[in-house]
Scaffold this active site. Sequence first.
Site, short mmCIF file in Angstrom:
data_model
loop_
_atom_site.label_atom_id
_atom_site.label_comp_id
_atom_site.label_asym_id
_atom_site.label_seq_id
_atom_site.Cartn_x
_atom_site.Cartn_y
_atom_site.Cartn_z
N LEU A 18 0.99 -1.28 0.19
CA LEU A 18 -0.09 0.18 0.00
C LEU A 18 0.86 1.08 0.00
CD1 LEU A 18 -2.74 1.45 0.17
CD2 LEU A 18 -2.70 1.10 2.65
N ARG A 525 2.21 6.01 6.05
CA ARG A 525 3.18 6.02 7.22
C ARG A 525 3.11 4.65 8.14
NH1 ARG A 525 6.14 10.11 9.38
NH2 ARG A 525 6.58 11.63 7.80
N ASP A 609 12.84 12.92 27.21
CA ASP A 609 11.49 12.95 26.54
C ASP A 609 10.33 12.03 26.67
OD1 ASP A 609 12.72 15.14 24.85
OD2 ASP A 609 13.43 13.37 23.51
N HIS A 651 10.29 16.93 27.66
CA HIS A 651 9.54 17.49 26.26
C HIS A 651 8.50 16.49 25.91
CE1 HIS A 651 8.96 18.92 22.18
NE2 HIS A 651 8.92 17.50 21.95
N HIS A 704 6.91 21.55 12.06
CA HIS A 704 6.19 20.58 11.07
C HIS A 704 5.95 21.41 9.70
CE1 HIS A 704 5.54 17.81 14.01
NE2 HIS A 704 5.00 18.58 14.96
#
Length: 766
Positions: A18, A525, A609, A651, A704
């Site tokens: 895919l 993704r 993080d 973070h 981003h």
Amino acid sequence: MVQSANLGFPRIGAGRELKQVLELFWAGEIHEAELTERLRTLKHNHWNFQQSAGLDWVPVNDFSLYDHVLDTAVMVGAVPERYLACEKPLDVYFAMARGFQGRVKTGAKALDLQALPMRKWFDTNYHYIVPEFHRDQYFKLAAQGPVEEFLEAKQLGIKARPVILGPVSFLLLGKEGGGGSPLHLLARLLPVYEELLSKLHAVGAEWVQVDEPCLVLDLSREAKGAYEVAYRRLCPPAGLKIMLATYFGALEDNLELVMSLPVAGVHADLVRGPTQAERLFNTLPVGMTLSLGVVDGRNVWRTNLDQKLALIKRAITVVGSKRLQIAPSCSLLHVPVDLEMERGLDDEVKPWLAFAKQKVAEVVTLCRAINEGEAASAEEFGAVRSALQARAASTRSRNEKVRERISALKPDMYVREKEFAERREIQAKRLGFPILPTTTIGSFPQTKELRRARAVFKSGASSAAEYQSFLKKEIRKVVAFQEELGLDLLVHGEPERADMVEYFGERLDGFLFTSRGWVQSYGSRCVRPPIIFGDVSRPAPMTVEWATYAQSLTEKPVKGILTGPLTILQWSYVRDDQPRTETGRQIALALRDEVLDLEKAGIKVIQIDEPAVREGLPLRQREHFGYLKWAVDCFKLCSSGVRNETQIHTHMCYSDFNGIIEAISDMDADVISFETSRSKMELLEVFSKYSYPNQIGPGVYDIHSPRIPSADEMADLLRLALKVIPAENIWVNPDCGLKTRSWEEVRAALKEMVQAAAQVRAALSH
Ligand code: GLN
Ligand code: ZN
């Protein structure tokens, strides 16, 4: 006779077909016809596999080009008008999913369409596209995917059960422009569902699976009412049978409501909600089918068939076998496709695992054991028994040293020696930062050269020494760059990490990595989560070498950076033979060793993080308190061993802090940074109501986006922050790590950021 069914199969394909096909199409290398053709083959393979594995009901319409919530929005005509400028249906679809910049055809007006937002699908790592409604939203049956898929499957001789997302969950998962609840649109939406169901009936579908996962959430009275209205209307007395599918938890207070709906069947998750079994069996109305979700669709462990068989038999004694179906707990979307594809997976652990294909086989085996007698599947049962015995007896999953250390934990290991107010004085003296100190979140651009060097090293074509010296060169570049810009607290840039969880998992004992265990995160993704199979410990330091090397290059302090215990846990498949809380504590303890080693090596500031704290929050409010307490404990176990003069940062990327701000403050990190720039510091509202005691770095640069924000713009954001946070508590940093950006972008943006800090500092000193 009980029947077997599946709720959904992974879409990506065992070889990530895919992803490949979509990316070729987006790059303009194949046309729509080829895209459709290649994906049809993939889908048919999945159907054929499930049918030949022996399932009685094969799900169709569970496949999607991008996301099933987006498919539903398009199907019911909920396409925001601006996207219609894209004209061709497929372009409209992908514009909603990914945004669109450019011209539809030469001479047309240039478009600049942002994608619809994404959100996590319940407590999974799958992201769905959030449907957007407006107050006067109208719906129509604009596409007939489920009908077409059913016919397509029928032609191939597949006994198909179409899957659709139910109307109430669909509305609840969406967002209405004004911010109100979209449930008032239900009356307009139902006729569309009615039309769809009657079409499915007309083409000969016997069952339809209607997913209503929101039924495992705390529901408002309005939402409960919506369920009654919807299913009274959608359930005609004869004809198509609705299997109302609930998953990711127990029905609890919604169980009575569900049992009162005139649906033909209910699917319940008996893996996440095992305690609801008896109540379900005992309250199942006459004539209603119960689908038992007994094979875990959210994790990768082989099913204990004996245990599940006993549960099914118990169900049979109460409700008989005619009205039972056996299924996975939820769609298999959340597990990798095929264990048999794995090469080089640990031989001892491999037989303990089951991926989607193996889970389908487990469902069929259970069904056969009931229908044909246990002798019919004696071989499968025997194999599972010995695999699970081996797992229970394995010395690989138990590490007595870890267990001893855990049982010897003392309350003082969860608290810093002095309170923040005192630590801050001590740290200020040692570190000497100016007011509004500048820093970054950790990673610097992961360039093509960097990825290539890593791949070459992993393939064995370059030596460890060569790779090491390459990484050191990167670190020198990153440190020199930050000094030149005049940042106050430096980082080494994380060039050695391809992924923030993988890097640590590969260096901790108790973790396993697959070679092909991909699962869909969103669209094309995919992620490959590690598998935590045993007690976790840290055989050797993991980051000390890089941090100290960076520190040796500069007079300024360099921040050591680790991924926190909750994030490592949340982004992995977690062992199911002990409570998750226990595994979390083990990871925290292993990371504590790393924190202390960093301190010993002279690192003065350490960042842990934890971007996944919020997403691990349980679906039910009642469980929030316990979760947060444990989460805070894990973080503190990991971070509190250091001396007062060592500064701990954390973070969190984007987090909605509403409802969890007190827990965040209980974590007692000296400094917390998070994402705020895109929302124009909206997040800081929580901090205006709750006076957060420690220091805060609200992100001022949206990493981003390729856009370079100006110093003035970032200074404006800082001034907004200054309205709710005292100046001496504010740090200046980007929203998140810089790994996905280019060097040009980072250079330009950070220069502006340092200037913004200088501007505001100057204004403050006047
Ligand atoms: N330190 C990590 C980085 O900069 C943090 C990543 C994250 O928060 N997702 O890449
Ligand atoms: Zn982040």
